[in-house]
Write a protein that holds these residues in place. Structure first.
Motif, PDB file in Angstrom:
ATOM      1  N   VAL A  30      39.475  50.707  37.138  1.00 51.74           N
ATOM      2  CA  VAL A  30      40.041  49.689  36.248  1.00 51.74           C
ATOM      3  C   VAL A  30      39.584  48.325  36.751  1.00 51.74           C
ATOM      4  N   LEU A  31      39.749  47.319  35.897  1.00 50.73           N
ATOM      5  CA  LEU A  31      39.264  45.982  36.248  1.00 50.73           C
ATOM      6  C   LEU A  31      40.289  45.310  37.158  1.00 50.73           C
ATOM      7  N   ARG A  32      40.327  45.774  38.387  1.00 51.23           N
ATOM      8  CA  ARG A  32      41.276  45.186  39.343  1.00 51.23           C
ATOM      9  C   ARG A  32      41.016  43.683  39.428  1.00 51.23           C
ATOM     10  N   ASN A  33      42.127  42.956  39.609  1.00 49.62           N
ATOM     11  CA  ASN A  33      42.028  41.495  39.575  1.00 49.62           C
ATOM     12  C   ASN A  33      41.056  40.965  40.618  1.00 49.62           C
ATOM     13  N   TYR A  34      41.060  41.575  41.785  1.00 52.40           N
ATOM     14  CA  TYR A  34      40.188  41.048  42.838  1.00 52.40           C
ATOM     15  C   TYR A  34      38.719  41.341  42.530  1.00 52.40           C
TER      16      TYR A  34
ATOM     17  N   ALA B 121      43.296  39.659  49.196  1.00 56.88           N
ATOM     18  CA  ALA B 121      43.492  39.343  47.771  1.00 56.88           C
ATOM     19  C   ALA B 121      44.957  39.335  47.363  1.00 56.88           C
ATOM     20  N   ARG B 122      45.836  39.684  48.295  1.00 59.20           N
ATOM     21  CA  ARG B 122      47.240  39.883  47.931  1.00 59.20           C
ATOM     22  C   ARG B 122      47.871  38.662  47.268  1.00 59.20           C
TER      23      ARG B 122
ATOM     24  N   GLY C 140      43.735  33.860  41.277  1.00 58.26           N
ATOM     25  CA  GLY C 140      42.668  34.599  40.612  1.00 58.26           C
ATOM     26  C   GLY C 140      42.822  36.092  40.821  1.00 58.26           C
ATOM     27  N   CYS C 141      43.470  36.476  41.928  1.00 59.32           N
ATOM     28  CA  CYS C 141      43.639  37.902  42.232  1.00 59.32           C
ATOM     29  C   CYS C 141      45.051  38.371  41.920  1.00 59.32           C
ATOM     30  N   SER C 142      46.030  37.570  42.334  1.00 59.48           N
ATOM     31  CA  SER C 142      47.406  37.975  42.072  1.00 59.48           C
ATOM     32  C   SER C 142      48.131  36.911  41.263  1.00 59.48           C
TER      33      SER C 142
END
Ligand code: AMP
Ligand code: MG
Length: 519
Positions: A457-461, A506-507, A511-513
Motif C-alpha cells: 500500500v502507499l505507506r505515508n513514508y 517516520a513516526r 509528511g509521514c504521520s
C-alpha cells in the motif's frame, strides 16, 4: 497525438455563469464558469499512468512529446477542449460553508472513447478561477505527487476512485505555510490531470438547494441521472429515489473498501464526496501503519478527529444525510430518502461482514466472526501491530501449529508484543478453531486472503521518500512506487523494501504521520 473526441455535456446542458470577468465571485443560477488555465513557465512531464493514457486512446509515445506536457500543464488545448470550473458548495468539518467550487481545478473536456467510456479530464493546480476565493489556484509538487500516486494505487487495489493521467511540473514556485505555523516557503509547483466519468459531488446539489433554487437542483439531478446513471429507467420521484439509493449503496461499498485496506481519506467534507462513489480529492489522506481506528493523518483535524479511520462509515452516513436534505425538495414524500439511508447502513453492514470473511479467509461471515474480528482489532491496536503486515502474514498461518513468531515483523514495539503475546496466542487459537470448522479448502482460503489483504500500500513514508527525491530533481521514486502499486496483491520478489513497516524515523515526521490541508 491522435485526436480525442470530446462531448462536453456538463457545459452544454447545464446553465453557465454569464460573467467572464476574472476574479472571485458568487455565482448563482449556474453550474459552471468558463475559465482558461493560466499558462505556466516550463511545463515538464514527471510521470504518467500508462493504463490511463491507453484508456483515453493515446499512443504509448505520446506522453513523451512536448505537446503532451503543454496541454496537461495548461499551456495549450486540444481541439474540442472547452475549459471550465464547476460550482458547488459543501459542509466542511460539519459546518455549511456556502459556495466553494473548483478553486484550482479546471476541467478541459469530457473525452468519449470508442468503447463508450466518458472521461472528464481535469487539471488540478491550473490557476485561479471564479471560485478561488483569494487563493492562488495552484498546487505544490508534494501534494500533486501524493494525489497522482494514490489515485492509481487505489484503482489497482480495486477501490473506486478518480484516476490520474499525468503529473506535470510547472517550473514555477508556489508559496505555502505547510504546517500553518508562520513559516511560509517557496515550493515547486505541479499539476495533476485527474480523470473520472464525473466530478459531480454531494456539494454540487447542496449549493442550489441551500439557495432555494429548486429548478437548478432538479436540472442538475436530471442531468446527473441521464449522463452518469443511464441504467435507471423509472420516472419522476421513483427515479430520484432509485438514484439516491444507488448513491448510498456505492458510498457504502467505497467506505468498506477503504476500511479493508486501512485508508483514511482525511477530509470527508461533502464537497469531497463523489456522486459516483469514487474516492475524490486526495489531500491529507493516509494509510494505517499500526492499527489505530482513532488515527487521522490530518493535522487540521487533530483535536476533534472527525475524519479518523474508524469514524469514516459514520461520517459517510452523515454526508449522505446532508445530500438527502438537499434533494428533499425533489420529493413529495421523503420516504425514499430515508430508505436510501437505511440501504447505506444495510449495505455497509453486509460489506463489513464480507471484509471480515475475506480478510480472515472464511467461506462466509458468521455472526460470531464479527466478534472475532472486533477482538482482533482491539488486540492489534493495543499491541501496536501493523495492519497490512499482520493480515498479509496471517495468510501463511498454520492452524495445526498456532504461533506468533511468523507475525513478528508486524510489531512496532517489542515490549508491547511481549505483553500482549498471551492474548494474541488466545486469539490465534480461537482463529485456528474457527478455520477447522470452515468449509474452504486451504488453497482457496489463502487465495481469498491474498485478494483481500494487499502486500503493498502507499505507506505515508514511502510517498514522502518519493517526494523528497523528486524535490531534488530525481523522479525515480515516483516511477518505482507507481510500478509497485500496479500489483498490490502480488508478491513482487526483489521489492520487499516497499512492503516494510514504517521505520522509526517516520513516526512523527511531517509528511509521514502529519499532513495539513496546505497543498
Ligand atoms: P479541498 O480542501 O482541497 O477540498 O478544497 C476546498 C476548497 O478550497 C475547494 O473549493 C478548492 O477548490 C479550494 N482551494 C483549495 N486550495 C486552493 C488554492 N490553492 N487555490 C484556490 N482554491 C483552493
Ligand atoms: Mg475538495
Amino acid at each position: 497525438m491522435p485526436p480525442l473526441h470530446f462531448d462536453n455535456a456538463f457545459l452544454r446542458e447545464l446553465p453557465g455563469d454569464p460573467s467572464d470577468v476574472p476574479g472571485p465571485r458568487e455565482v448563482t443560477g449556474a453550474c459552471h464558469s468558463r475559465v482558461m488555465p493560466t499558462p505556466v513557465a516550463a511545463p515538464r512531464l514527471l510521470a504518467h499512468s500508462a493504463e490511463m493514457a491507453a484508456a483515453l486512446g493515446f499512443d504509448a509515445d505520446d506522453p513523451a512529446g512536448d505537446g503532451f506536457a503543454r496541454v496537461f500543464g495548461g499551456n495549450a488545448l486540444l481541439p474540442g477542449m472547452q475549459p471550465w470550473a464547476a460550482n458547488y458548495g459543501g459542509h466542511q468539518f460539519g459546518v455549511w460553508a456556502g459556495q466553494l467550487g473548483d478553486g484550482r481545478a479546471i476541467s478541459l473536456g469530457e473525452a468519449v472513447t470508442p468503447d463508450g467510456g466518458r472521461w472528464e479530464l481535469q487539471l488540478k493546480g491550473a490557476g485561479p478561477t471564479p471560485y478561488s476565493r483569494g487563493a492562488d489556484g495552484r498546487a505544490v509538487l508534494r501534494s500533486s505527487i501524493r494525489e497522482f500516486l494514490c489515485s492509481e494505487a487505489m484503482h489497482h487495489l480495486g477501490i473506486p476512485t478518480t484516476r490520474a493521467l499525468c503529473l506535470v511540473a510547472t517550473g514555477e514556485a508556489v508559496v505555502r505555510d505547510m504546517l500553518y505555523d508562520g513559516h511560509p516557503r517557496a515550493e515547486p509547483g505541479a499539476i495533476v490531470c485527474r480523470v473520472a466519468p464525473s466530478f459531480i459531488r454531494f456539494g454540487s446539489f447542496e449549493l442550489p438547494a441551500a439557495r432555494g433554487d429548486t429548478a437548478l437542483l432538479r436540472q442538475l439531478a436530471d442531468f446527473t441521472i441521464c449522463r452518469d446513471f443511464p441504467h435507471l429507467a423509472g420516472q419522476g420521484e421513483d427515479r430520484y429515489g432509485d438514484w439516491f439509493g444507488e448513491v448510498c449503496e456505492r458510498t457504502a461499498q467505497l467506505v468498506a473498501g477503504w476500511m479493508r485496506v486501512g485508508f483514511v481519506h482525511g477530509v470527508m467534507n461533502t464537497d469531497n464526496m463523489s456522486i459516483l462513489g469514487l474516492t475524490l480529492d486526495y489531500g491529507p489522506y493516509g494509510w494505517i501503519d499500526d492499527y489505530d481506528p482513532d488515527w487521522t493523518p490530518n493535522t487540521t483535524d487533530a483535536s476533534r478527529r472527525r475524519y479518523r479511520h474508524g469514524q469514516q462509515p459514520n461520517v459517510a452516513w452523515w454526508n449522505l444525510s446532508r445530500l438527502a436534505a438537499a434533494l428533499a425538495p425533489l420529493f413529495g414524500d421523503i420516504a425514499p430518502l430515508q430508505a436510501g439511508l437505511d440501504r447505506y447502513a444495510a449495505t455497509y453492514a453486509e460489506a463489513g461482514r464480507a471484509n471480515t470473511a475475506a480478510k480472515l479467509g472464511l467461506a462466509a461471515c458468521r455472526d460470531e466472526d464479527v466478534a472475532l474480528m472486533q477482538s482482533l482489532q482491539v488486540l492489534l491496536h493495543g499491541a501496536e501491530v501493523d495492519m497490512t503486515l499482520w493480515f498479509r502474514h496471517l495468510i501463511d498461518f498454520d492452524p495445526q501449529r498456532p504461533a506468533l513468531q511468523p507475525l513478528h515483523e508486524a510489531f512496532y514495539d517489542e515490549s508491547k508484543r511481549r505483553a500482549n503475546e498471551p492474548a494474541l496466542m488466545d486469539w490465534l487459537a480461537r482463529y485456528a478453531g474457527r478455520l477447522a470448522d470452515d468449509p474452504l479448502p486451504i488453497a482457496e482460503r489463502r487465495d481469498r486472503m491474498r485478494a483481500a489483504n494487499p502486500r503493498y500500500v502507499l505507506r505515508n513514508y514511502l510517498a514522502q521518500q518519493a517526494i523528497e527525491r523528486a524535490e531534488q530533481g530525481d523522479n525515480g521514486g515516483i516511477h518505482e512506487l507507481l510500478d509497485v502499486l500496479r500489483h498490490p496483491y502480488d508478491e513482487q520478489p526483489g521489492r520487499e523494501a516497499f512492503a516494510r513497516r514504517r521505520p522509526d524515523w517516520a513516526r512523527h515526521k511531517p509528511g509521514c504521520s502529519m499532513l495539513s490541508c496546505s497543498s
